[in-house]
Design an enzyme around this catalytic site. Structure first.
Site, short mmCIF file in Angstrom:
data_model
loop_
_atom_site.label_atom_id
_atom_site.label_comp_id
_atom_site.label_asym_id
_atom_site.label_seq_id
_atom_site.Cartn_x
_atom_site.Cartn_y
_atom_site.Cartn_z
N HIS A 154 -94.22 -120.20 30.86
CA HIS A 154 -93.76 -121.34 30.07
C HIS A 154 -92.42 -121.87 30.58
CE1 HIS A 154 -96.83 -120.03 27.15
NE2 HIS A 154 -96.35 -118.82 27.39
N SER A 284 -76.97 -136.51 49.80
CA SER A 284 -76.80 -137.63 48.89
C SER A 284 -75.77 -138.59 49.45
CB SER A 284 -76.34 -137.12 47.51
OG SER A 284 -75.89 -138.20 46.69
#
Length: 481
Positions: A154, A284
């Site tokens: 999960h 970036s």
């Protein structure tokens, strides 16, 4: 010139896919294969008694690769028929052979048979790439088979596993993909010489009703094309169910790649594992410190496109009325090529990733230390019981201490101090000397390490043995962009 940049170009050919795969779906390969098919047909018809001379065949063979694309395009503008345009151009280049080119055949003789040849060759190109990724990940799995790491269910921390065992989950999916693609290649047949609606009527007429010779013609051309068998029955085309099966296997490969690279992106976010990052690479434009997982992201992007192509192949097969309709043609030009080009590009990028994966054990250990104290509570309780303690009393002690430690983590952003609290509580004095052993992460990974060794021996090695020669020549993949 500026004009070179004013028309659309597929990113699959300009940025991502290999030159080898691009060639398979190129016009040069397509139309030279058409010409080979006309040569093979003429050879087989000659061998079975039709009046086709060796000189005519030799004349055709000389022109197989010499394609006048501009002339063919001009012819197609006039005729609105691609096959007849190339028949006309080929005939002008081979004047003595002109009467026997395409003799008895329909357009799908060259169109469909060429597609099947390209599909065969494309599968043969992809399969060693899959094996190469399996081989590299297998080495990675064995190198890190003992490295404990948090398992997740999960997307929440769960029982520990190992870095190598997790890699085996990726490998197992790839092995299933190799099996599916191998099955596609093994099952693939040739359309052969079937005529307009698959009845071979035109060839039966050529051979004056001799059905046995027509069967021999079908088999001879099939063998000349390098296939063992032709499909027993066809309409005008081979069943588009073949395309469905192949694109399904490729789309399934896409799901494997997407799942694995999504895992890598999550682990990169946690700084536990990283894909290759070159010394001059920029993560970036605004944040110089970033090391974005652009390779894994590219794989996911290509894989998503690949997955969507299955519905296109499935819908095309579903709408082929009776012996065939032509609404498959434009769709297949896009679907088949892009499925293989996308799979090729994704696999090459995945191989580049798998050749340079970086693991950060210290980060992994820190993350384990934040969760393991909670996971170890049952082991602490069992040790106390063995030392003579009451389980229910011990359970309550641990429950209270765990809640206190949890509050430090969640409410105050501090480290998990459950072990410190246990050490300070006199109740646990009988087992303090055992705590380090109880908290050893390797005791929480079960048989993960053994499973890696067993999996590689039983499942991976037999697959890699089939590609032993190809794997000898695998080099490090360098991405152009």
């Amino acid at each position: 010139m500026a004009s070179n940049y004013e028309g659309y170009k597929s990113p699959l050919s300009t940025r991502y896919a290999s030159k080898e795969m691009q060639f398979l779906f190129s016009d040069q390969n397509k139309f030279s294969t058409w010409r080979r098919l006309w040569v093979w047909l003429a050879k087989a018809e000659s061998r079975l008694g039709l009046e086709i001379s060796d000189a005519q065949i030799a004349e055709m063979e000389l022109q197989i690769s010499n394609i006048d694309f501009e002339a063919a395009a001009a012819e197609e503008r006039l005729t609105r028929h691609d096959v007849m345009a190339h028949v006309h151009v080929f005939a002008k280049q081979c004047p003595s052979a002109a009467p026997v080119i395409h003799l008895g055949a329909t357009s799908c003789y060259v169109g469909d048979n060429t597609d099947l040849i390209v599909l065969r060759d494309a599968l043969k190109l992809l399969l060693p790439r899959v094996a190469s990724v399996i081989a590299r990940l297998s080495q990675f799995a064995q190198s890190y088979k003992d490295q404990p790491t948090l398992g997740f269910t999960h997307l929440q921390p769960a029982q520990l596993t190992t870095v190598g065992k997790r890699a085996c989950l990726w490998i197992q999916d790839l092995i299933m993909d190799e099996r599916a693609l191998s099955r596609c290649l093994e099952d693939l047949r040739f359309r052969g010489v079937k005529g307009i609606t698959g009845t071979q009527a035109s060839f039966l007429q050529l051979f004056n009703g001799d059905g046995e010779k027509v069967k021999q013609l079908d088999q001879l051309v099939t063998e000349l094309a390098g296939f063992k068998k032709a499909y027993a029955v066809t309409g005008q085309t081979y069943s588009r169910k073949v395309d469905v099966e192949i694109v399904a296997a490729l789309a399934s490969l896409g799901t494997t790649i997407h799942k694995m690279c999504s895992d890598l992106r999550i682990l990169a976010s946690r700084k536990e594992l990283e894909e290759p990052f070159e010394s001059t690479q920029i993560g970036s434009s605004a944040m110089p410190y970033k090391r974005n997982p652009m390779r894994s992201e590219r794989c996911c992007a290509l894989a998503r496109h690949l997955i969507t192509l299955f519905s296109s192949a499935a819908n095309t097969h579903a709408t082929q009325w009776l012996e065939r309709t032509l609404d498959d043609s434009a769709n297949r030009r896009l679907t088949l090529s892009e499925a293989f080009l996308a799979a090729d590009a994704a696999l090459l990028t995945l191989l580049n990733i798998s050749q340079g994966l970086v693991v950060y054990p210290k980060v992994i250990e820190r993350h384990i230390s934040q969760e393991l104290p909670f996971m170890s509570t049952e082991n602490i309780i069992m040790a106390m019981v063995k030392a003579g303690g009451d389980r229910q009393v011990c359970h309550e002690k641990i429950r209270v201490l765990s809640q206190e430690a949890g509050a430090q983590v969640k409410q105050h952003g501090k480290d998990n101090d459950l072990v410190v609290r246990v050490r300070k509580d006199p109740y646990f004095s009988p087992i303090l000397e055992q705590l380090d052993t109880i908290l050893d992460a390797k005791t929480f990974t079960g048989r993960a390490s053994d499973q890696v060794g067993e999996f590689v021996k039983e499942e991976v090695e037999p697959v890699l043995a089939r590609y032993s020669e190809a794997l000898k020549n695998v080099q490090d993949v360098k991405l152009n962009i």
